[in-house]
Scaffold this active site. Structure first.
Site, PDB file in Angstrom:
ATOM      1  N   CYS A   9       0.935  -0.959  -0.124  1.00  0.00           N
ATOM      2  CA  CYS A   9      -0.051   0.007  -0.125  1.00  0.00           C
ATOM      3  C   CYS A   9       0.839   1.402  -0.013  1.00  0.00           C
ATOM      4  O   CYS A   9       0.230   2.261  -0.200  1.00  0.00           O
ATOM      5  CB  CYS A   9      -1.040   0.010   1.303  1.00  0.00           C
ATOM      6  SG  CYS A   9      -1.809  -1.553   1.221  1.00  0.00           S
ATOM      7  N   HIS A  17      -9.283   3.375  -1.589  1.00  0.00           N
ATOM      8  CA  HIS A  17      -7.839   2.750  -1.566  1.00  0.00           C
ATOM      9  C   HIS A  17      -7.638   1.906  -2.524  1.00  0.00           C
ATOM     10  O   HIS A  17      -7.297   0.718  -2.395  1.00  0.00           O
ATOM     11  CB  HIS A  17      -7.841   2.165   0.191  1.00  0.00           C
ATOM     12  CG  HIS A  17      -6.521   1.666   0.129  1.00  0.00           C
ATOM     13  ND1 HIS A  17      -5.344   2.242  -0.248  1.00  0.00           N
ATOM     14  CD2 HIS A  17      -5.959   0.600   1.172  1.00  0.00           C
ATOM     15  CE1 HIS A  17      -4.174   1.694   0.332  1.00  0.00           C
ATOM     16  NE2 HIS A  17      -4.635   0.486   1.015  1.00  0.00           N
TER      17      HIS A  17
END
Lengths: 99, 382
Positions: free
Chosen positions: B82, B331
């Site tokens: 991420c 996200h």
């Protein structure tokens, strides 16, 4: 599929801690899992400090809800770790059991 | 010194009609248009993506980007789970510090919603350790372990966590590019189903598609011509053990603390000078830990502080996650770190519209990979 040799490499290290005891430092209960664990959701996973201060993660088995607490004493046991099809090697690994 | 001169993002969300390639194409030409530049003026591209290799058997995307733009410039793909976007930005700034009079494009893109939750969960878990995967731990599970430890140690409960999502959904309602533009009540958050105890659906960032891109330059002529400028004061990366069981502490992301200390030292500013920050709130607990590990709040007081909602837009001298954060803005893993820096850019150049933080001079972006194995802290100024 996890290759048999990968399973063997993991297992030869895991056997060294079988039967050891420790206490839960933190825990969670997983409701949404990857495919290989879907048939057992929800399942608790605990982070345990074993004697000798080394930490390990694993699922908690043979438990009551009251065992899901920080400080709970547990023992390392050998269990099947994933749900695989009949053609694959069954992976075994460590889980924890309340004592 | 490098400057960001332009930012563009797609809407984040379930973008059924868009492929990874079409997302990449949209942001490359979108960010060039924003800057009034042509592709010939770009000397290199840094591309952040985590999951295309695992989910859609799609690698060597650098060459596929070359095909899209019809150029033969260097293109680098960056993967740090991420934190891929933050690390790509970091490498782009390093490229510029080694090469004068250059302009680079940094983009992040991810396509996640074509797959079942189980497939995406398994692919995300590739960024966890083998032992954690074997224990059936997912990313919510790893953060669930951290959250439970934190709540018990400092005597908080799930309501304290809920205020993070409450605030970030309010901010998301002001952002037309956000995945979720609805406000949620604390009561609704607390009633949402568990994903990994004590974290619930509304404590968790969603699975999103999306892409974002920035243009950075050290070309003095271009800097002089650019209408919108944000100076890159620091971009620092730190790493840590991936296994939670090997960490010294469960209530701290050490990589965040190290990257933040280095970034503030390099930027030469104090914590209190930051007026706007985009933090990595993949789960509610993550924003609380980040506020403490970045040095904005003392360790253990985050649970209390978040309930005061001092970091909500217009409430105090520091606004956190005005974009809606990962929670509400969405996200799309590889795009997140770029979007965070892009939001700070918009805030510093006064183009954040309804969610504008007044007179923002310094801003910070914080991007985390996995359960804290990588952290990137970027500080911008205008």
């Amino acid at each position: 599929m996890i290759s048999p040799v990968k399973i063997w490499r993991r297992q030869k290290e895991k056997r060294l801690i079988l039967g050891k005891t420790g206490k839960i430092i933190s825990w969670t209960k997983v409701y949404l899992s990857a495919k290989d664990f879907k048939n057992i959701t929800p399942y608790p996973v605990v982070l345990v400090e074993l004697e000798g201060k080394k930490n390990f993660v694993g699922q908690l088995v043979d438990y009551d809800e009251k065992n899901l607490k920080i400080g709970q004493k547990v023992k390392v046991v050998l269990r099947k770790t994933r749900n695989v099809n009949s053609e694959e090697v069954i992976p075994y690994g460590i889980k924890f059991k309340p004592i | 010194m490098s400057y960001i001169i332009s930012f563009y993002q797609t809407k984040f969300g379930e973008l059924w009609e868009k492929s990874l390639t079409s997302l990449i194409k949209e942001v490359i030409f979108g960010v060039l248009k924003e800057a009034s530049l042509k592709i010939d003026q770009i000397n290199a591209i840094f591309f952040a993506n985590m999951m295309a290799g695992v989910l859609e058997n799609n690698l060597h995307i650098a060459s596929k980007i070359s095909e899209i733009i019809g150029k033969n410039i260097p293109i680098f793909r960056v993967e740090a789970a991420c934190a891929s976007g933050g690390v790509a930005f970091h490498l782009a700034t390093k490229y510029l510090s080694d090469n004068s009079k250059k302009t680079v494009l940094v983009l992040g893109a991810e396509k996640m919603t074509d797959y079942s939750p189980e497939e995406t969960t398994a692919a995300l878990a590739a960024a966890a350790s083998g032992e954690e995967q074997e224990a059936g731990l997912t990313f919510p599970g790893l953060y669930g372990l951290m959250a439970n430890f934190y709540l018990q140690k400092y005597h908080y409960n799930e309501e304290n966590l809920a205020y993070v999502s409450f605030k970030n959904h309010y901010h998301g309602s002001l952002n037309p590019k956000a995945h979720f533009q609805n406000k949620v009540t604390v009561e609704k958050i607390l009633k949402s189903p568990y994903v990994a105890y004590p974290l619930k659906v509304l404590d968790s960032s969603p699975i999103s598609d999306g892409a974002a891109a920035l243009i950075i330059t050290n070309d003095k002529k271009l800097i002089k011509k650019s209408k919108n400028l944000a100076k890159v004061l620091a971009s620092e990366v730190a790493t840590d053990t991936i296994n939670l069981s090997l960490r010294k502490s469960l209530d701290q992301i050490l990589a965040t603390k190290i990257a933040a200390d280095q970034a503030f030292k390099k930027a030469g500013i104090e914590r209190k000078q930051i007026q706007v920050a985009e933090l990595h709130d993949c789960f509610s607990i993550a924003e609380i830990l980040a506020m403490e590990d970045l040095g904005f709040w003392r360790k253990g007081e985050g649970g209390k502080k978040i309930k005061e909602l001092s970091t909500m837009l217009g409430r105090s001298s520091l606004t956190v996650n005005p974009s809606g954060g990962l929670k509400a803005a969405g996200h799309p893993v590889g795009a997140t770190g770029i979007k965070q820096i892009g939001e700070i850019f918009l805030q510093l150049v006064g183009q954040a519209k309804e969610r504008q933080v007044k007179n923002a001079r310094f801003g910070l972006a914080h991007n985390v990979g996995g359960s804290g194995g990588t952290a990137v802290v970027t500080i911008l100024g205008n």
